[in-house]
Design a protein around this motif. Structure first.
Motif, PDB file in Angstrom:
ATOM      1  N   ARG A 149      60.351  20.774  34.920  1.00 30.58           N
ATOM      2  CA  ARG A 149      59.699  19.680  35.627  1.00 30.58           C
ATOM      3  C   ARG A 149      58.649  20.277  36.558  1.00 30.58           C
ATOM      4  N   ARG A 202      53.435  14.185  38.201  1.00 29.98           N
ATOM      5  CA  ARG A 202      54.660  14.849  37.762  1.00 29.98           C
ATOM      6  C   ARG A 202      54.688  14.916  36.237  1.00 29.98           C
ATOM      7  N   ALA A 204      57.326  16.388  32.882  1.00 25.02           N
ATOM      8  CA  ALA A 204      58.635  16.928  32.499  1.00 25.02           C
ATOM      9  C   ALA A 204      58.639  17.289  31.023  1.00 25.02           C
ATOM     10  N   LEU A 218      65.277  15.372  35.371  1.00 28.70           N
ATOM     11  CA  LEU A 218      63.971  15.957  35.084  1.00 28.70           C
ATOM     12  C   LEU A 218      62.909  14.884  34.873  1.00 28.70           C
ATOM     13  N   VAL A 222      58.298  10.638  36.411  1.00 31.33           N
ATOM     14  CA  VAL A 222      57.188  11.479  35.955  1.00 31.33           C
ATOM     15  C   VAL A 222      56.085  10.639  35.316  1.00 31.33           C
TER      16      VAL A 222
END
Length: 304
Positions: A149, A202, A204, A218, A222
């Protein structure tokens, strides 16, 4: 600043097909290039994608099944052949040190590249810097496997109208950003007065695993989730037996975690119609779904 995008180098699982190379994913993140799970043929896929080995700054292996790591020897040797000047860091499960050593020295070559190994010994942060924080968590697979991540640092977005109001421009904007405050016309202007919080991006990467808490952790919040969907629903029992996900299960992770763009990959050679993966996932996840294809370039979604 370079675009943030995923260059897909391969999307097959256990064996390649006529249309799918084994795994390989290069995440271009500003000045960083994170190469995830280079399987067989990755060096050639770089050529076809028009990407140089010098783009790689990190190699991130999830585990040591061949379709996720047999491209390492070629990549490692190419770093030296091309005289890549910057340091490249390799992350992989610490239990696989011996396997990585074998891959790194699989054949005779003159090693001049600066390759540093930083094995992943447990859940948590494995690297940090201006690019953000790279984290790893152990997944649920018959052999030790980890997911990754990447979260960029907190940031702020400058507000042009506020800068104009205070009469700040040119190099003084940079001074204000670095110092956090600036003297203007006899008063102190703070960074907070001329900027707003910038949402963090973000990413992952979740490969071979059954549904588990780590997969959800994770993927939480995201912008882009790259996740295996080796099987389709009718073969869910096979998925569970061999430690994999179905497209519906991958979509469940995306739904429960608020993912913005879901990228499905790592397809079993038993299926010849990629649309089926999209359709199964769409029954669970109503967001943006991408069924990865070799050599595709998939942008990380723009900030909200």
């Amino acid at each position: 600043m370079s675009p943030r995008e995923l260059i897909v180098l391969g999307t097959a699982s256990q064996v390649p097909t006529r249309y799918r190379n084994q795994n390989g994913y290069l995440l271009c993140w500003d000045d960083q290039g994170l190469l995830f799970d280079p399987g067989e043929g990755t060096q050639r896929q770089f050529l076809l994608a028009g990407v140089a080995a010098s783009a790689i700054t990190r190699i991130c292996l999830t585990h040591f099944h061949g379709d996720h790591c047999l491209g390492v020897p070629g990549i490692v040797q190419r770093l030296s052949l091309d005289g890549v000047a910057h340091r490249v860091v390799a992350h992989y499960p610490a239990s696989g040190r011996e396997f990585f050593a074998r891959l790194r020295h699989a054949a005779v070559f003159h090693e001049v590249a600066d390759l540093r190994e930083e094995p992943v010994a447990g859940d948590g942060t494995v690297a940090s810097g201006p690019f953000g924080c790279l984290e790893a968590r152990r997944l649920d697979h018959p052999v030790e496997s980890v997911g990754y991540r990447l979260v960029e640092p907190d940031g702020r977005r400058m507000l042009p109208e506020r800068l104009t109001w205070f009469g700040i421009g040119g190099p003084r904007v940079g001074q204000l950003q670095r110092a956090g405050h600036l003297e203007v016309g006899g008063r102190t202007v703070t960074l907070a007065e001329v900027s707003a919080p910038r949402p963090r991006q973000r990413f992952a990467f979740v490969m071979d695993t059954r549904l588990c808490e780590a997969a959800f952790a994770l993927a939480e919040g995201v912008d882009m989730l790259v996740i295996e969907s080796t099987f389709l629903g009718p073969d869910a029992d096979l998925a569970a037996t061999y430690g994999h996900l179905t497209a519906a299960q991958a979509a469940r992770v995306a739904t429960e975690c608020g993912v913005r763009r879901l990228v499905l990959t790592h397809f079993s050679q038993r299926y010849d119609d990629p649309v089926r993966f999209h359709d199964e996932a769409a029954e669970v996840f109503d967001g943006d779904i991408v069924v990865a294809t070799d050599l595709a370039r998939i942008p990380v979604p723009a900030r909200r």
